[in-house]
Design a protein around this motif. Structure first.
Motif, PDB file in Angstrom:
ATOM      1  N   LEU A  62       0.812  -1.222   0.000  1.00 24.62           N
ATOM      2  CA  LEU A  62       0.000   0.000   0.000  1.00 24.62           C
ATOM      3  C   LEU A  62       0.842   1.268   0.000  1.00 24.62           C
ATOM      4  O   LEU A  62       0.382   2.320  -0.459  1.00 24.62           O
ATOM      5  N   VAL A  63       2.066   1.194   0.510  1.00 28.55           N
ATOM      6  CA  VAL A  63       2.921   2.393   0.551  1.00 28.55           C
ATOM      7  C   VAL A  63       3.718   2.570  -0.732  1.00 28.55           C
ATOM      8  O   VAL A  63       4.617   3.410  -0.784  1.00 28.55           O
ATOM      9  N   GLY A  64       3.371   1.803  -1.781  1.00 25.68           N
ATOM     10  CA  GLY A  64       4.104   1.883  -3.037  1.00 25.68           C
ATOM     11  C   GLY A  64       4.283   3.291  -3.582  1.00 25.68           C
ATOM     12  O   GLY A  64       5.407   3.706  -3.918  1.00 25.68           O
ATOM     13  N   PRO A  65       3.211   4.108  -3.693  1.00 28.71           N
ATOM     14  CA  PRO A  65       3.374   5.470  -4.215  1.00 28.71           C
ATOM     15  C   PRO A  65       4.225   6.376  -3.323  1.00 28.71           C
ATOM     16  O   PRO A  65       4.649   7.447  -3.764  1.00 28.71           O
ATOM     17  N   ASN A 241       1.750  10.401 -16.998  1.00 31.20           N
ATOM     18  CA  ASN A 241       2.026   9.814 -18.304  1.00 31.20           C
ATOM     19  C   ASN A 241       1.783   8.310 -18.304  1.00 31.20           C
ATOM     20  O   ASN A 241       1.279   7.742 -19.283  1.00 31.20           O
ATOM     21  N   LEU A 242       2.134   7.663 -17.202  1.00 34.90           N
ATOM     22  CA  LEU A 242       1.915   6.220 -17.103  1.00 34.90           C
ATOM     23  C   LEU A 242       0.430   5.888 -17.136  1.00 34.90           C
ATOM     24  O   LEU A 242      -0.002   4.958 -17.832  1.00 34.90           O
ATOM     25  N   TRP A 243      -0.355   6.633 -16.380  1.00 37.26           N
ATOM     26  CA  TRP A 243      -1.783   6.338 -16.288  1.00 37.26           C
ATOM     27  C   TRP A 243      -2.527   6.624 -17.584  1.00 37.26           C
ATOM     28  O   TRP A 243      -3.680   6.214 -17.742  1.00 37.26           O
ATOM     29  N   SER A 244      -1.894   7.312 -18.501  1.00 46.56           N
ATOM     30  CA  SER A 244      -2.488   7.527 -19.821  1.00 46.56           C
ATOM     31  C   SER A 244      -2.018   6.477 -20.828  1.00 46.56           C
ATOM     32  O   SER A 244      -2.412   6.524 -21.996  1.00 46.56           O
ATOM     33  N   ASN A 245      -1.203   5.534 -20.368  1.00 44.17           N
ATOM     34  CA  ASN A 245      -0.673   4.483 -21.228  1.00 44.17           C
ATOM     35  C   ASN A 245      -1.558   3.238 -21.097  1.00 44.17           C
ATOM     36  O   ASN A 245      -1.639   2.636 -20.022  1.00 44.17           O
ATOM     37  N   PRO A 246      -2.239   2.799 -22.179  1.00 43.48           N
ATOM     38  CA  PRO A 246      -3.126   1.628 -22.089  1.00 43.48           C
ATOM     39  C   PRO A 246      -2.405   0.357 -21.658  1.00 43.48           C
ATOM     40  O   PRO A 246      -2.991  -0.492 -20.982  1.00 43.48           O
ATOM     41  N   LEU A 247      -1.139   0.218 -22.045  1.00 43.29           N
ATOM     42  CA  LEU A 247      -0.388  -0.968 -21.630  1.00 43.29           C
ATOM     43  C   LEU A 247      -0.231  -1.019 -20.118  1.00 43.29           C
ATOM     44  O   LEU A 247      -0.350  -2.087 -19.495  1.00 43.29           O
ATOM     45  N   PHE A 248       0.027   0.127 -19.504  1.00 40.45           N
ATOM     46  CA  PHE A 248       0.162   0.176 -18.054  1.00 40.45           C
ATOM     47  C   PHE A 248      -1.167  -0.155 -17.377  1.00 40.45           C
ATOM     48  O   PHE A 248      -1.201  -0.884 -16.374  1.00 40.45           O
ATOM     49  N   LEU A 364       7.181  -1.523 -20.664  1.00 41.70           N
ATOM     50  CA  LEU A 364       7.227  -0.087 -20.380  1.00 41.70           C
ATOM     51  C   LEU A 364       8.639   0.481 -20.409  1.00 41.70           C
ATOM     52  O   LEU A 364       8.812   1.700 -20.430  1.00 41.70           O
ATOM     53  N   GLY A 365       9.654  -0.399 -20.387  1.00 42.25           N
ATOM     54  CA  GLY A 365      11.035   0.049 -20.374  1.00 42.25           C
ATOM     55  C   GLY A 365      11.584   0.105 -18.964  1.00 42.25           C
ATOM     56  O   GLY A 365      10.861   0.471 -18.019  1.00 42.25           O
ATOM     57  N   PRO A 366      12.853  -0.256 -18.773  1.00 40.39           N
ATOM     58  CA  PRO A 366      13.453  -0.231 -17.433  1.00 40.39           C
ATOM     59  C   PRO A 366      13.398   1.151 -16.788  1.00 40.39           C
ATOM     60  O   PRO A 366      13.319   1.264 -15.568  1.00 40.39           O
ATOM     61  N   GLU A 367      13.447   2.212 -17.600  1.00 37.65           N
ATOM     62  CA  GLU A 367      13.450   3.568 -17.042  1.00 37.65           C
ATOM     63  C   GLU A 367      12.117   3.930 -16.397  1.00 37.65           C
ATOM     64  O   GLU A 367      12.047   4.843 -15.570  1.00 37.65           O
ATOM     65  N   ASN A 368      11.036   3.213 -16.743  1.00 36.17           N
ATOM     66  CA  ASN A 368       9.720   3.483 -16.163  1.00 36.17           C
ATOM     67  C   ASN A 368       9.322   2.460 -15.102  1.00 36.17           C
ATOM     68  O   ASN A 368       8.217   2.533 -14.563  1.00 36.17           O
ATOM     69  N   PHE A 369      10.222   1.519 -14.803  1.00 30.37           N
ATOM     70  CA  PHE A 369       9.850   0.425 -13.911  1.00 30.37           C
ATOM     71  C   PHE A 369       9.553   0.908 -12.497  1.00 30.37           C
ATOM     72  O   PHE A 369       8.567   0.487 -11.882  1.00 30.37           O
ATOM     73  N   VAL A 370      10.381   1.795 -11.959  1.00 26.90           N
ATOM     74  CA  VAL A 370      10.208   2.239 -10.575  1.00 26.90           C
ATOM     75  C   VAL A 370       8.838   2.896 -10.389  1.00 26.90           C
ATOM     76  O   VAL A 370       8.094   2.573  -9.458  1.00 26.90           O
ATOM     77  N   ASP A 371       8.492   3.812 -11.291  1.00 29.26           N
ATOM     78  CA  ASP A 371       7.214   4.511 -11.171  1.00 29.26           C
ATOM     79  C   ASP A 371       6.044   3.544 -11.346  1.00 29.26           C
ATOM     80  O   ASP A 371       5.076   3.573 -10.571  1.00 29.26           O
ATOM     81  N   ALA A 372       6.135   2.681 -12.369  1.00 29.04           N
ATOM     82  CA  ALA A 372       5.042   1.743 -12.627  1.00 29.04           C
ATOM     83  C   ALA A 372       4.867   0.752 -11.480  1.00 29.04           C
ATOM     84  O   ALA A 372       3.748   0.512 -11.002  1.00 29.04           O
ATOM     85  N   TYR A 373       5.972   0.202 -11.006  1.00 24.65           N
ATOM     86  CA  TYR A 373       5.903  -0.812  -9.958  1.00 24.65           C
ATOM     87  C   TYR A 373       5.402  -0.228  -8.640  1.00 24.65           C
ATOM     88  O   TYR A 373       4.676  -0.897  -7.893  1.00 24.65           O
ATOM     89  N   SER A 374       5.754   1.017  -8.351  1.00 29.86           N
ATOM     90  CA  SER A 374       5.289   1.634  -7.105  1.00 29.86           C
ATOM     91  C   SER A 374       3.771   1.772  -7.088  1.00 29.86           C
ATOM     92  O   SER A 374       3.131   1.584  -6.044  1.00 29.86           O
ATOM     93  N   TRP A 375       3.168   2.092  -8.244  1.00 31.57           N
ATOM     94  CA  TRP A 375       1.704   2.183  -8.307  1.00 31.57           C
ATOM     95  C   TRP A 375       1.060   0.799  -8.322  1.00 31.57           C
ATOM     96  O   TRP A 375      -0.018   0.608  -7.745  1.00 31.57           O
ATOM     97  N   MET A 376       1.708  -0.153  -8.964  1.00 32.78           N
ATOM     98  CA  MET A 376       1.168  -1.513  -8.974  1.00 32.78           C
ATOM     99  C   MET A 376       1.139  -2.093  -7.565  1.00 32.78           C
ATOM    100  O   MET A 376       0.220  -2.846  -7.207  1.00 32.78           O
TER     101      MET A 376
END
Length: 438
Positions: A62-65, A241-248, A364-376
């Protein structure tokens, strides 16, 4: 191919990540060993004790973000070390608890936040060193998690017998402090060339480029590190930007459904066996068999995925389909042999989470992993809390775990089917990119 994948130091990163996950998340799955002692000590109902036991896993997600920006600011090493200190502190303070409310704060919140920091740090540490073989790497650290869970359960059981549960959790906290040592090996790729931890540094003098979200780093043979600053967007801008990506959005949906369903067999399988008249000691072996199967199955599935160059997202879909079908159909083979068969399947095909993390890095690319994974992680925490609760409601309504397992299997199958949205989404995004280029 990432240039870090050609470095031998990647195996140090993989070993450190496997040990870290075994010491951080492993004990949170094994804490059920202490439930009878907590019920007796605090004279509390079992449902409240179970809630406390599940808090570290829930809080870690839950503290991901919150921990995502911290990782971006301070790096994997600092966050991993601080997380190890928090886990040790939370466990050490828990041995002084006089009521469940204190245990909620020390064991649930303090240690849980530390688990979240360590989990995100070790996952992100793999980014610069594993991409094409990320599924294999996730399988290895998944085996480390299963090994940590099994060893922690055995250790807590023995220590609580000799030193009570307070002494057992204090000793466990001291052992978990080793996470700080392992986290020191999470050296960023741009610093590894001449780092003292890199015993092969004399052989890593070939030219290669890499980048982070703060800086562009260029290594040149026989030359010093060249640092080129680049403009960095804020965490919330990148998240938007991530939340506007359909793949994410597809990844988040599949991941959420996974965690709604996957905890149901882990939490309720032993109790299901007991209610069917199975001996308590024999039923307890279901958890051990599940863990042993995970130690074997996770690295095997990850290795096969990498060897045959299967996209990790399709491996995830296949994994979910097999696991979902087995769980959904399990009420039709509900004797002890069927339950052990289900435990083996659940354990052997437990690498879905590893495939999901690998898919996130690849898609999503390694450069976006931290942001994506924190929300996941945030939605994983909701799923962890929601799934067993719904399964419990179904049991209360039907007085049987059959529909609880059917619910879990159906949700897993749904997550498998949703993966096929990848094909139209990528076509749509490809068409948009063509239109923009025109």
């Amino acid at each position: 191919m990432l240039k870090g994948e050609s470095l031998r130091y990647k195996w140090v990163i993989l070993a450190a990540a496997s040990l870290s996950i075994g010491l951080s998340i492993g004990p949170t799955f094994a804490v059920g060993v202490l439930y009878p002692d907590w019920i007796q000590t605090f004279e509390a109902p079992a449902r409240y004790v179970s809630l406390v036991g599940s808090l570290p896993s829930s809080v870690a997600c839950l503290v991901g973000p919150v921990i995502g920006p911290l990782n971006q600011k301070f790096g994997n090493r600092a966050c991993g070390i601080f997380g190890g200190i928090l886990i040790c502190t939370g466990y050490a303070l828990s041995c002084l608890a006089e009521n469940l409310e204190v245990l909620i704060v020390t064991f649930g919140l303090v240690a849980g936040f530390g688990v979240g920091l360590v989990n995100l740090s070790l996952s992100c540490a793999l980014n610069g060193y594993f991409l094409q073989n990320r599924a294999f790497a996730e399988g290895v650290i998944g085996a480390g998690l299963c090994a940590g869970m099994s060893l922690a359960a055995l250790l807590l059981q023995q220590l609580s017998f000799f030193y009570s549960w307070r002494g057992a959790i204090l000793v466990l906290g001291g052992i978990c402090l080793n996470i700080c040592v392992f986290s020191m090996f999470f050296v960023p790729l741009h610093r590894i060339q001449n780092h003292p931890f890199n015993i092969w540094k004399k052989t890593t003098t070939k030219t290669f480029n890499t980048s982070s979200q703060d800086t562009s780093y260029v290594f040149e043979e026989n030359k010093e590190l060249i640092i080129k600053p680049i403009k960095r967007q804020s965490y919330f801008t990148r998240s938007r930007n991530l939340w506007s990506n359909p793949l994410f959005l597809m990844l988040v949906s599949c991941d959420f459904l996974t965690w709604v369903a996957i905890f149901v067999p882990y939490v309720h399988l032993v109790e299901r066996a007991r209610l069917q008249g199975t001996d308590a000691n024999l039923a307890a072996w279901l958890s051990s068999v599940c863990g042993i199967a995970g130690i074997i199955g996770r690295p095997i599935s990850g290795t096969l995925c990498s060897y045959f160059k299967v996209h990790p997202f399709w491996a995830f879909s296949l994994n979910q389909g097999i696991l979902g079908a087995a769980t959904f159909l399990s009420p039709f083979w509900s004797d002890i042999y069927g339950l052990f068969a289900l435990a083996i399947i659940v354990g052997f095909f437990s690498n879905a989470y590893g495939f999901m993390k690998a898919s996130t890095a690849v898609l999503l690319g390694p450069e976006n992993f931290v942001d994506a994974y924190s929300w996941m992680l945030l939605f994983e925490g909701v799923g962890i809390s929601l799934g067993p609760f719904v399964a419990g409601l179904l049991y209360d309504s039907t007085k049987s775990y059959d529909w609880s397992f059917r619910f879990s299997g159906a949700v897993l199958l749904l997550s498998s089917v949703l993966c096929f949205l990848k094909i139209p989404i990528e076509r749509l995004m490809g068409q948009k990119n063509v239109e923009i280029s025109k």
